[in-house]
Design a protein around this motif. Structure first.
Motif, short mmCIF file in Angstrom:
data_model
loop_
_atom_site.label_atom_id
_atom_site.label_comp_id
_atom_site.label_asym_id
_atom_site.label_seq_id
_atom_site.Cartn_x
_atom_site.Cartn_y
_atom_site.Cartn_z
N VAL A 167 -17.72 2.32 9.76
CA VAL A 167 -17.56 3.79 8.98
C VAL A 167 -16.76 3.53 7.74
N PRO A 168 -17.29 3.82 6.60
CA PRO A 168 -16.44 4.05 5.46
C PRO A 168 -15.27 5.05 5.66
N LEU A 169 -14.14 4.51 5.00
CA LEU A 169 -12.88 5.30 5.30
C LEU A 169 -12.20 5.63 3.73
N ALA A 170 -11.59 6.56 3.48
CA ALA A 170 -11.01 6.95 2.25
C ALA A 170 -9.89 7.62 2.45
N LEU A 171 -8.84 7.61 1.61
CA LEU A 171 -7.63 8.51 1.54
C LEU A 171 -7.87 9.35 0.36
N ALA A 172 -7.41 10.81 0.70
CA ALA A 172 -7.44 11.77 -0.35
C ALA A 172 -6.19 12.69 -0.52
N GLY A 173 -5.86 12.96 -1.65
CA GLY A 173 -4.94 14.04 -1.85
C GLY A 173 -3.45 13.63 -1.99
N ALA A 174 -3.26 12.21 -1.96
CA ALA A 174 -1.92 11.61 -2.03
C ALA A 174 -1.08 12.15 -3.16
N GLN A 175 0.25 12.86 -3.09
CA GLN A 175 1.12 13.35 -4.41
C GLN A 175 2.41 13.06 -3.93
N GLY A 176 3.15 13.30 -4.90
CA GLY A 176 4.76 13.15 -4.77
C GLY A 176 5.12 11.91 -4.39
N GLN A 177 6.19 11.98 -2.98
CA GLN A 177 6.79 10.85 -2.74
C GLN A 177 5.48 9.88 -1.84
N VAL A 178 4.48 10.52 -1.36
CA VAL A 178 3.60 9.84 -0.56
C VAL A 178 2.75 9.15 -1.68
N ARG A 216 3.71 7.88 -4.63
CA ARG A 216 4.47 6.99 -4.98
C ARG A 216 4.53 5.74 -4.16
N ILE A 217 4.75 6.09 -3.00
CA ILE A 217 5.04 5.10 -1.84
C ILE A 217 3.78 4.27 -1.73
N LEU A 218 2.70 4.79 -1.54
CA LEU A 218 1.33 4.26 -1.59
C LEU A 218 1.00 3.50 -2.83
N ASP A 219 1.42 3.77 -4.03
CA ASP A 219 1.00 3.22 -5.13
C ASP A 219 1.93 1.86 -5.27
N VAL A 220 3.17 1.95 -4.75
CA VAL A 220 4.14 0.86 -4.79
C VAL A 220 3.60 -0.34 -3.86
N ALA A 221 3.13 -0.03 -2.69
CA ALA A 221 2.20 -0.84 -1.67
C ALA A 221 0.99 -1.17 -2.22
N LYS A 222 0.49 -0.53 -3.51
CA LYS A 222 -0.95 -1.01 -3.61
C LYS A 222 -1.99 -0.48 -2.83
N PHE A 223 -1.90 0.47 -2.06
CA PHE A 223 -2.88 1.14 -1.08
C PHE A 223 -4.16 1.29 -1.72
N ASP A 224 -4.00 1.47 -3.15
CA ASP A 224 -5.32 1.68 -3.89
C ASP A 224 -6.26 0.58 -3.93
N THR A 225 -5.68 -0.54 -3.46
CA THR A 225 -6.75 -1.74 -3.27
C THR A 225 -7.37 -2.02 -2.03
N LEU A 226 -6.61 -1.18 -0.89
CA LEU A 226 -7.07 -1.32 0.44
C LEU A 226 -7.79 -0.12 0.74
N PHE A 227 -7.73 0.88 0.23
CA PHE A 227 -8.62 1.96 0.54
C PHE A 227 -9.20 2.78 -0.61
N GLU A 228 -10.45 3.30 -0.59
CA GLU A 228 -11.24 4.04 -1.41
C GLU A 228 -10.40 5.24 -1.41
N THR A 229 -10.19 6.01 -2.76
CA THR A 229 -9.45 7.12 -2.70
C THR A 229 -10.44 8.01 -3.31
N VAL A 230 -10.48 9.36 -2.71
CA VAL A 230 -11.27 10.50 -3.28
C VAL A 230 -10.43 11.72 -3.43
N ASP A 231 -11.03 12.80 -3.79
CA ASP A 231 -10.59 14.16 -4.05
C ASP A 231 -10.47 14.84 -2.77
#
Length: 101
Positions: A73-84, A86-101
């Motif tokens: 099943v394709p999995l994506a994260l959506a809507g991260a903002q603020g502290q969330v 920043r944390i996901l960006d530092v951990a480079k979650f954008d390389t682990l998950f598709e991100t959508v709106d």
């Protein structure tokens, strides 16, 4: 953390709210149990209304990624903002998950 599922033609969206911490492992496991129901659809974890995330919650997101992969099943994260975001960006979650709106 609380969540609500929204099922549309192309995706199952889990809309989360509140604080996402180690204490939420039970409800989160319940939520990712719905990945099996998303066969043929994308499963989206919407974190737009999450105000805080800790390292244990990040590990739970990785558990969801593994559960989705085992069900094909394709999995994506959506809507991260603020502290969330920043944390996901530092951990480079954008390389682990598709991100959508």
């Amino acid at each position: 953390m609380e969540y609500a599922l929204k099922n549309t033609a192309g995706e199952v969206r889990a809309v989360m709210s509140g604080r996402f911490t180690f204490a939420d492992v039970g409800p989160f496991k319940e939520m990712i149990g719905h990945i099996k129901e998303a066969k043929g659809k994308r499963f989206v974890i919407d974190v737009n209304a999450i105000a805080f995330i800790d390292s244990a919650a990040m590990g739970m997101l990785l558990m969801a990624r593994d559960a989705a992969a085992s069900e094909a099943v394709p999995l994506a994260l959506a809507g991260a903002q603020g502290q969330v975001k920043r944390i996901l960006d530092v951990a480079k979650f954008d390389t682990l998950f598709e991100t959508v709106d």
